[in-house]
Design an enzyme around this catalytic site. Structure first.
Site, PDB file in Angstrom:
ATOM      1  N   GLU A 123       0.838  -1.197   0.000  1.00  0.00           N
ATOM      2  CA  GLU A 123       0.000   0.000   0.000  1.00  0.00           C
ATOM      3  C   GLU A 123       0.882   1.261   0.000  1.00  0.00           C
ATOM      4  OE1 GLU A 123      -3.637   1.653   2.884  1.00  0.00           O
ATOM      5  OE2 GLU A 123      -2.201   0.157   3.629  1.00  0.00           O
ATOM      6  N   LYS A 143      -9.140   2.323  -2.031  1.00  0.00           N
ATOM      7  CA  LYS A 143      -9.449   1.686  -0.746  1.00  0.00           C
ATOM      8  C   LYS A 143     -10.851   2.090  -0.317  1.00  0.00           C
ATOM      9  CE  LYS A 143      -7.158   1.082   3.774  1.00  0.00           C
ATOM     10  NZ  LYS A 143      -5.916   1.431   4.513  1.00  0.00           N
ATOM     11  N   CYS A 186      -5.519  -3.209   2.071  1.00  0.00           N
ATOM     12  CA  CYS A 186      -5.235  -3.295   3.510  1.00  0.00           C
ATOM     13  C   CYS A 186      -6.475  -3.494   4.376  1.00  0.00           C
ATOM     14  CB  CYS A 186      -4.455  -2.054   3.953  1.00  0.00           C
ATOM     15  SG  CYS A 186      -3.652  -2.306   5.563  1.00  0.00           S
TER      16      CYS A 186
END
Length: 636
Positions: free
Chosen positions: A46, A115, A170
């Site tokens: 990330e 995300k 994540c």
């Protein structure tokens, strides 16, 4: 990519916070290294272009511009490589900033995935900088190319549709409703997760279990790439724990607190087959997803993945012991339950002194002990005839005595000869009639004894014999409860060895001798030395090969040419290619032609993932044509 194998990589480069040029150089080097090692897909952490821990520097246009230029550089320097790279980068669109993964291939950005779940608890403070990409869809120009930014993208290979992947970032993995659930339900067999997960005591095990569980729940491969050395340690430490899992199995994991690349070979065909078999794995009715197609050539993947010669057997000794204990207990529980349900307290078992009947006796003893029934109620019978050797007959009696069960010796030679006379068969012609007449006479005696003792006839035949049809129809094929029905021959051997390991004295000695005895139905006369002349594996082939073929044909539905490819790798040095192909051809042909025997099997307990019961896992017409499978075996 041939046969569905995709070599994938998870990479952690050394980085410097806010030094996009240095980070880009390191990322490009690792892409080239992954490509050199045969990977078709590599996942980076990330925000690896900038560093995850830039904090309020993410408000700086200088950093965002540099990040975009870095992606341009990655596009340029990897344009001639047949590898997809997933790189973490911040992307600004108007007034919003998104924490994104750019999916890069052949100088183009296939798509950008933002995300969705932005953490704002404990040490995390991402809401300060980032906007959730939930349900975002926009066509943008980024790094000099036109592309899509959306959380609802699935990337599909044109030439191999089973090779499809989705991306979540994540925290998306750690929430209750992970985006990867919808990605998988829209066909993604691989989930990629660029992550920056800090380390605290105990978190590594939890992270590993989480990745494995997600891959198991979604019947997918999961590539988790974690940030490591170079991220700011002002408040946190990052270990670079990269993990690759396939359907709950851990394929590869990096050593923590290091940087570098790990690799694994993903079998996307196997994953797709698992999903088709599991009808509760359903396609999503969400129509907001976009499929992005890429054209990657099909090439032979240089496999580093090993395929055990004995797929039914755990490789770890402690796991094997626990598995053997569990299996024998399951078999015994099945029989004990049947006895308790029927109210019957006797069993009748043909005891030949061979492997299968020995295991059946072991199961009977455990079942009767469970129910606290006198072992003398287990009526074992040896029925010598033309092919019986002194060794097996002696072992049968010794086993019965050692276990404390009842034992009878009933010689069937006169009865079989009378039968030969009745049907006008010449005894000197040792053909199939000669052999099967003995097997059926033995079954008749067992059935009649079951009436005499009010007991169940316990079947001894195993899964491998059922797959090959190596059983006499209405002979040893028939019983009242078949305890070995889902135990392959290779596993029968290990279960018997486990029992020997936990025995002593005469019992241990005789069990070890049974293990050392060649597998044979003993239906043809012994050799001049009185030893077994008829050896099953000389006729139908090695059981270790057939169990390998069975596992991959039934468990995963592999094509014969793929099974042949795997067998050549696994048995290299033991069998040559011609031998493997010969016995695989035999297996496929017999598997189809002998289905009629499996269509009328007696009851028996399922203990593993492969079983051929017509009432549960395997339903197949007895007159199915084998030609397609034999033709496939000849394909390159």
């Amino acid at each position: 990519m041939k046969y569905g194998f995709i070599k994938v990589a998870s990479a952690t480069p050394k980085i410097r916070v806010a030094d996009c040029k240095t980070n880009t150089i390191n990322i490009i080097e690792q892409i080239k290294e992954a490509h050199k090692n045969g990977a078709s897909l590599v996942v980076f952490p990330e925000l690896c272009v900038t560093g995850y821990t830039c904090s309020d520097l993410f408000y700086q246009r200088v950093l965002l511009n540099a990040a975009e230029k870095s992606v341009e550089e990655v596009l340029k320097k990897t344009a001639d490589l047949d590898i997809i790279s997933i790189v973490g980068v911040p992307v600004a669109i108007e007034s919003a900033l998104y924490n994104c993964a750019a999916v890069i291939y052949k100088g183009d950005i296939l798509g950008i995935v933002p995300k969705v779940n932005i953490p704002n608890y404990s040490e995390f403070y991402e809401v300060r900088h980032y906007t959730s990409g939930k349900n975002l869809y926009d066509e943008i120009s980024y790094a000099g190319v036109e592309t899509i930014i959306s959380d609802n993208l699935v990337f599909c290979c044109d030439k191999m549709r089973d090779f499809s992947f989705g991306v979540e970032v994540c925290e998306d993995l750690w929430v209750a409703a992970s985006p990867s659930v919808e990605h998988a339900k829209h066909g993604a067999t691989i989930i990629c997760n660029p992550s920056t997960s800090d380390d605290v005591i105990g978190k590594a095990q939890y992270r590993r279990d989480l990745v494995k569980m997600q891959s198991g729940k979604l019947c997918c491969a999961y590539i988790y790439s974690d940030s490591g050395f170079g991220e700011s340690t002002t408040d946190m430490v990052f270990s670079g724990q990269n993990i690759i899992s396939e359907n709950a199995s851990l394929l590869a994991e990096s050593k923590r607190f290091t940087t570098g690349i790990i690799y694994a070979d993903i079998d996307v065909q196997k994953l797709s087959a698992e999903r088709r078999k599991t009808n509760t794995f359903t396609k999503s009715d969400d129509n907001n997803f976009t499929s992005v197609y890429f054209d990657m050539p099909i090439k032979q993947t240089k496999l580093s993945r090993e395929f055990s010669r004995t797929p039914f057997i755990p490789s770890n000794k402690s796991d094997l012991d626990a598995r053997c204990e569990e299996i024998i207990t399951m078999q015994a529980t099945g029989l004990a339950t049947r006895l308790a349900h029927t109210g019957i307290q006797n069993a009748v078992l043909g005891l030949s002194g061979g492997l299968d009947s020995t295991l059946a006796l072991i199961v009977c003893v455990h079942a009767f002990d469970m129910l606290d029934i006198d072992r003398k109620n287990i009526h074992t019978v040896t029925m010598p005839c033309f092919g019986t050797t002194k060794r097996t007959k002696s072992n049968a009696q010794l086993l019965a005595e050692a276990y404390g069960v009842s034992f009878e010796d009933i010689n069937i030679t006169k009865a079989v000869r009378q039968h030969f006379a009745d049907i006008n068969h010449d005894e000197s012609v040792t053909n199939i009639t000669y052999e099967n007449s003995q097997a059926r006479e033995r079954t008749q005696i067992l059935m009649d004894l079951s009436n005499k003792y009010n007991g169940l006839v316990i079947g001894t035949g195993d899964l491998s014999e059922l797959a090959l049809g190596w059983a006499t129809y209405n002979g040893d094929h028939m019983s009242m409860y078949a305890v070995n029905v889902s135990i392959p021959k290779t596993l029968v051997r290990y279960l018997t060895a486990y029992e020997a390991q936990h025995s002593e004295g005469v019992l241990k000695t005789v069990l070890l001798d049974v293990l050392d005895t060649p597998v044979s139905p003993e239906l043809l006369p012994p050799d001049k030395n009185g030893e077994i002349a008829q050896k099953t594996e000389d006729v139908v082939g090695p059981y270790e090969l057939h169990d390998f073929f069975l596992y991959y044909l039934v468990r995963f539905g592999f094509e014969p040419n793929k099974i042949y490819y795997l067998a050549k790798r696994s048995f290299a040095g033991k069998y040559d290619n011609a031998t493997i192909k010969k016995w695989l051809t035999t297996f496929v042909r017999r598997f189809f032609t002998q289905q009629f025997k499996r269509s009328c099997l007696p009851d028996g307990p399922k203990v593993g993932s492969v079983t051929l019961s017509p009432r549960s896992d395997w339903r197949m017409p007895s007159d199915a044509c084998v030609n397609l499978w034999l033709e496939n075996l000849e394909e390159d």
